[in-house]
Design a protein around this motif. Structure first.
Motif, PDB file in Angstrom:
ATOM      1  N   CYS A  11     -28.918 -76.774  35.344  1.00 24.20           N
ATOM      2  CA  CYS A  11     -29.194 -77.124  36.736  1.00 24.20           C
ATOM      3  C   CYS A  11     -29.914 -78.462  36.876  1.00 24.20           C
ATOM      4  CB  CYS A  11     -30.028 -76.023  37.402  1.00 24.20           C
ATOM      5  SG  CYS A  11     -29.154 -74.447  37.566  1.00 24.20           S
ATOM      6  N   LEU A  12     -30.288 -79.083  35.760  1.00 24.69           N
ATOM      7  CA  LEU A  12     -30.957 -80.373  35.838  1.00 24.69           C
ATOM      8  C   LEU A  12     -30.002 -81.457  36.322  1.00 24.69           C
ATOM      9  CD1 LEU A  12     -33.157 -78.903  34.172  1.00 24.69           C
ATOM     10  CD2 LEU A  12     -33.390 -80.981  32.816  1.00 24.69           C
ATOM     11  N   ASP A  13     -30.572 -82.514  36.868  1.00 27.81           N
ATOM     12  CA  ASP A  13     -29.815 -83.719  37.190  1.00 27.81           C
ATOM     13  C   ASP A  13     -29.531 -84.429  35.868  1.00 27.81           C
ATOM     14  OD1 ASP A  13     -28.930 -86.268  37.852  1.00 27.81           O
ATOM     15  OD2 ASP A  13     -30.338 -86.515  39.505  1.00 27.81           O
ATOM     16  N   MET A  14     -28.275 -84.436  35.453  1.00 27.06           N
ATOM     17  CA  MET A  14     -27.926 -84.953  34.137  1.00 27.06           C
ATOM     18  C   MET A  14     -28.223 -86.447  33.978  1.00 27.06           C
ATOM     19  SD  MET A  14     -27.050 -82.453  32.279  1.00 27.06           S
ATOM     20  CE  MET A  14     -26.907 -80.697  32.635  1.00 27.06           C
ATOM     21  N   GLN A  20     -37.149 -85.222  34.277  1.00 30.00           N
ATOM     22  CA  GLN A  20     -37.283 -83.860  34.778  1.00 30.00           C
ATOM     23  C   GLN A  20     -37.895 -82.942  33.722  1.00 30.00           C
ATOM     24  OE1 GLN A  20     -33.525 -82.553  36.517  1.00 30.00           O
ATOM     25  NE2 GLN A  20     -34.134 -83.480  38.457  1.00 30.00           N
ATOM     26  N   LEU A  21     -37.532 -83.141  32.469  1.00 33.70           N
ATOM     27  CA  LEU A  21     -38.136 -82.351  31.393  1.00 33.70           C
ATOM     28  C   LEU A  21     -39.643 -82.577  31.323  1.00 33.70           C
ATOM     29  CD1 LEU A  21     -35.639 -82.614  28.396  1.00 33.70           C
ATOM     30  CD2 LEU A  21     -36.340 -80.515  29.570  1.00 33.70           C
ATOM     31  N   ALA A  22     -40.057 -83.816  31.539  1.00 37.09           N
ATOM     32  CA  ALA A  22     -41.483 -84.129  31.489  1.00 37.09           C
ATOM     33  C   ALA A  22     -42.245 -83.345  32.549  1.00 37.09           C
ATOM     34  CB  ALA A  22     -41.700 -85.632  31.675  1.00 37.09           C
ATOM     35  N   VAL A  23     -41.642 -83.152  33.711  1.00 41.28           N
ATOM     36  CA  VAL A  23     -42.269 -82.353  34.770  1.00 41.28           C
ATOM     37  C   VAL A  23     -42.223 -80.873  34.410  1.00 41.28           C
ATOM     38  CG1 VAL A  23     -42.129 -81.668  37.197  1.00 41.28           C
ATOM     39  CG2 VAL A  23     -41.709 -84.054  36.547  1.00 41.28           C
ATOM     40  N   LEU A  24     -41.082 -80.393  33.975  1.00 40.26           N
ATOM     41  CA  LEU A  24     -40.905 -78.972  33.678  1.00 40.26           C
ATOM     42  C   LEU A  24     -41.795 -78.506  32.535  1.00 40.26           C
ATOM     43  CD1 LEU A  24     -37.038 -78.883  34.063  1.00 40.26           C
ATOM     44  CD2 LEU A  24     -38.652 -77.629  35.512  1.00 40.26           C
ATOM     45  N   ASP A  25     -42.044 -79.376  31.588  1.00 37.54           N
ATOM     46  CA  ASP A  25     -42.903 -79.007  30.458  1.00 37.54           C
ATOM     47  C   ASP A  25     -44.299 -78.556  30.905  1.00 37.54           C
ATOM     48  OD1 ASP A  25     -41.424 -79.154  28.093  1.00 37.54           O
ATOM     49  OD2 ASP A  25     -41.631 -81.323  27.958  1.00 37.54           O
ATOM     50  N   ASP A  26     -44.748 -79.038  32.051  1.00 37.64           N
ATOM     51  CA  ASP A  26     -46.076 -78.671  32.552  1.00 37.64           C
ATOM     52  C   ASP A  26     -46.088 -77.336  33.295  1.00 37.64           C
ATOM     53  OD1 ASP A  26     -47.246 -80.979  31.535  1.00 37.64           O
ATOM     54  OD2 ASP A  26     -46.895 -82.125  33.376  1.00 37.64           O
ATOM     55  N   ALA A  58     -38.795 -82.328  24.280  1.00 42.26           N
ATOM     56  CA  ALA A  58     -39.421 -81.251  25.046  1.00 42.26           C
ATOM     57  C   ALA A  58     -40.663 -80.721  24.332  1.00 42.26           C
ATOM     58  CB  ALA A  58     -38.429 -80.121  25.269  1.00 42.26           C
ATOM     59  N   LYS A  59     -41.681 -80.389  25.110  1.00 42.16           N
ATOM     60  CA  LYS A  59     -42.890 -79.777  24.572  1.00 42.16           C
ATOM     61  C   LYS A  59     -42.760 -78.256  24.488  1.00 42.16           C
ATOM     62  CE  LYS A  59     -45.827 -83.383  26.600  1.00 42.16           C
ATOM     63  NZ  LYS A  59     -46.908 -83.655  27.596  1.00 42.16           N
ATOM     64  N   ARG A  60     -41.847 -77.702  25.258  1.00 40.50           N
ATOM     65  CA  ARG A  60     -41.627 -76.262  25.270  1.00 40.50           C
ATOM     66  C   ARG A  60     -40.435 -75.902  24.380  1.00 40.50           C
ATOM     67  NH1 ARG A  60     -46.404 -74.417  27.139  1.00 40.50           N
ATOM     68  NH2 ARG A  60     -46.950 -75.425  29.113  1.00 40.50           N
ATOM     69  N   PRO A  61     -40.432 -74.683  23.814  1.00 41.82           N
ATOM     70  CA  PRO A  61     -39.307 -74.279  22.968  1.00 41.82           C
ATOM     71  C   PRO A  61     -38.036 -74.078  23.787  1.00 41.82           C
ATOM     72  CG  PRO A  61     -40.800 -72.434  23.324  1.00 41.82           C
ATOM     73  CD  PRO A  61     -41.476 -73.642  23.900  1.00 41.82           C
ATOM     74  N   VAL A  62     -36.917 -74.186  23.121  1.00 36.76           N
ATOM     75  CA  VAL A  62     -35.611 -74.081  23.771  1.00 36.76           C
ATOM     76  C   VAL A  62     -34.897 -72.821  23.293  1.00 36.76           C
ATOM     77  CG1 VAL A  62     -33.337 -75.143  24.053  1.00 36.76           C
ATOM     78  CG2 VAL A  62     -35.397 -76.571  24.062  1.00 36.76           C
ATOM     79  N   GLU A  63     -34.469 -72.019  24.258  1.00 39.36           N
ATOM     80  CA  GLU A  63     -33.609 -70.868  23.985  1.00 39.36           C
ATOM     81  C   GLU A  63     -32.171 -71.270  24.277  1.00 39.36           C
ATOM     82  OE1 GLU A  63     -32.647 -66.352  25.717  1.00 39.36           O
ATOM     83  OE2 GLU A  63     -34.194 -67.597  26.665  1.00 39.36           O
ATOM     84  N   ASP A 206     -37.285 -83.114  45.304  1.00 34.53           N
ATOM     85  CA  ASP A 206     -38.433 -83.523  44.500  1.00 34.53           C
ATOM     86  C   ASP A 206     -38.822 -82.332  43.621  1.00 34.53           C
ATOM     87  OD1 ASP A 206     -41.156 -83.845  43.589  1.00 34.53           O
ATOM     88  OD2 ASP A 206     -41.412 -85.414  45.083  1.00 34.53           O
ATOM     89  N   LEU A 207     -38.617 -82.462  42.308  1.00 38.06           N
ATOM     90  CA  LEU A 207     -38.808 -81.323  41.410  1.00 38.06           C
ATOM     91  C   LEU A 207     -40.244 -80.818  41.410  1.00 38.06           C
ATOM     92  CD1 LEU A 207     -37.620 -79.371  39.392  1.00 38.06           C
ATOM     93  CD2 LEU A 207     -37.904 -81.098  37.597  1.00 38.06           C
ATOM     94  N   GLU A 208     -41.210 -81.712  41.484  1.00 37.17           N
ATOM     95  CA  GLU A 208     -42.607 -81.287  41.523  1.00 37.17           C
ATOM     96  C   GLU A 208     -42.870 -80.425  42.761  1.00 37.17           C
ATOM     97  OE1 GLU A 208     -46.097 -80.823  39.745  1.00 37.17           O
ATOM     98  OE2 GLU A 208     -44.930 -82.512  39.000  1.00 37.17           O
ATOM     99  N   LYS A 209     -42.339 -80.821  43.897  1.00 35.16           N
ATOM    100  CA  LYS A 209     -42.484 -80.024  45.112  1.00 35.16           C
ATOM    101  C   LYS A 209     -41.768 -78.684  44.973  1.00 35.16           C
ATOM    102  CE  LYS A 209     -43.021 -83.844  48.403  1.00 35.16           C
ATOM    103  NZ  LYS A 209     -42.414 -84.539  49.584  1.00 35.16           N
ATOM    104  N   ALA A 210     -40.576 -78.717  44.399  1.00 38.08           N
ATOM    105  CA  ALA A 210     -39.816 -77.475  44.206  1.00 38.08           C
ATOM    106  C   ALA A 210     -40.598 -76.493  43.345  1.00 38.08           C
ATOM    107  CB  ALA A 210     -38.467 -77.791  43.563  1.00 38.08           C
ATOM    108  N   LEU A 211     -41.245 -76.977  42.301  1.00 39.65           N
ATOM    109  CA  LEU A 211     -42.039 -76.117  41.429  1.00 39.65           C
ATOM    110  C   LEU A 211     -43.241 -75.537  42.164  1.00 39.65           C
ATOM    111  CD1 LEU A 211     -41.727 -78.371  38.297  1.00 39.65           C
ATOM    112  CD2 LEU A 211     -41.156 -75.934  38.308  1.00 39.65           C
ATOM    113  N   GLN A 212     -43.879 -76.332  42.998  1.00 42.28           N
ATOM    114  CA  GLN A 212     -45.005 -75.835  43.772  1.00 42.28           C
ATOM    115  C   GLN A 212     -44.560 -74.749  44.752  1.00 42.28           C
ATOM    116  OE1 GLN A 212     -46.589 -79.393  45.537  1.00 42.28           O
ATOM    117  NE2 GLN A 212     -47.483 -80.138  43.632  1.00 42.28           N
TER     118      GLN A 212
END
Length: 231
Positions: A11-14, A20-26, A58-63, A206-212
């Protein structure tokens, strides 16, 4: 209570995966890579090369969720790409489940098992104790944005009850239609982890807003709810 969360990489913007990964990692606990081969699953997504690129930053593990007709052919490729977990569909492995699960562990990955909506929990009873994560699809595989198949909710309850009764430790993950309309339903049934697709990425450009917004929706939905005892 809060869910553990994984973002659906498909679902990421390719064109903006890195930012986007940098935001999602948090915000996320895991990243979730859907691999579809156009045969077992009527779509084509996410190659070993893309997963390798994600794992390198990525800082988070990948499944890696292998929606493939022959998952055994991809174990070494995705393990070598850096995947921390390989999740295999019961519908594709039951003739060789123990061998393939051993191969996943030998490749250095944790083992996940995935059930499609119409596949009963009983089909994996003989190897569920070998599973690190059980993913229950609440939509038919292939495309984001589908409505939930309501019959799966009883299967989530069944998986949670079996986990308690058997003293097992597999994580119960739900994949499909994870949004403000379903959060409480999934939590009350015993889900511990969600794969966030359209229920996250469709909230705001805005991904940060979407996460909030996502976090606010989840906490509102789960407010006052006692955590289901699954451990």
């Amino acid at each position: 209570m809060d869910f553990m969360l994984s973002d659906s990489l498909m679902c990421l913007d390719m064109l903006h995966i890195g930012s986007q990964l940098a935001v999602l990692d948090d915000w996320m606990d895991w990243h979730h890579a859907d691999v579809m081969d156009g045969h077992f699953c009527p779509n084509l997504t996410l190659s070993p090369d893309l997963v390798k690129a994600v794992c390198s930053v990525a800082k988070r593990p990948v499944e890696v969720h292998l929606m493939t007709e022959r998952p055994g052919e991809w174990i070494e490729r995705f393990a070598g790409a850096g995947a921390a977990m390989l999740s295999l569909h019961a519908e594709t492995i039951n003739a060789a489940a123990f061998r393939l699960m051993r191969e996943v562990r030998a490749a250095g990955c944790r083992v996940g098992i995935v059930l499609n909506p119409a596949t009963p929990l009983d089909s994996i009873r003989h190897y569920i104790d070998e599973t690190d994560r059980l993913t229950l699809m609440t939509v038919d595989i292939g495309y984001a944005g589908q409505p939930m198949v309501p019959q799966v909710v009883s299967k989530i309850r069944e998986a949670a009850a079996f986990k308690r009764k058997s003293g097992l430790s597999y994580e119960i993950q739900v994949d499909g239609c994870c949004n403000e309309k379903t959060y409480r339903t999934y939590a009350e049934a015993g889900a511990e982890m969600l794969v966030m697709g359209s229920g996250l990425f469709g909230l705001d450009t805005d991904l940060e807003k979407a996460l909030q917004i996502m976090r606010q929706q989840q906490r509102a939905a789960l407010a006052g709810m006692k955590q289901v005892a699954c451990g």
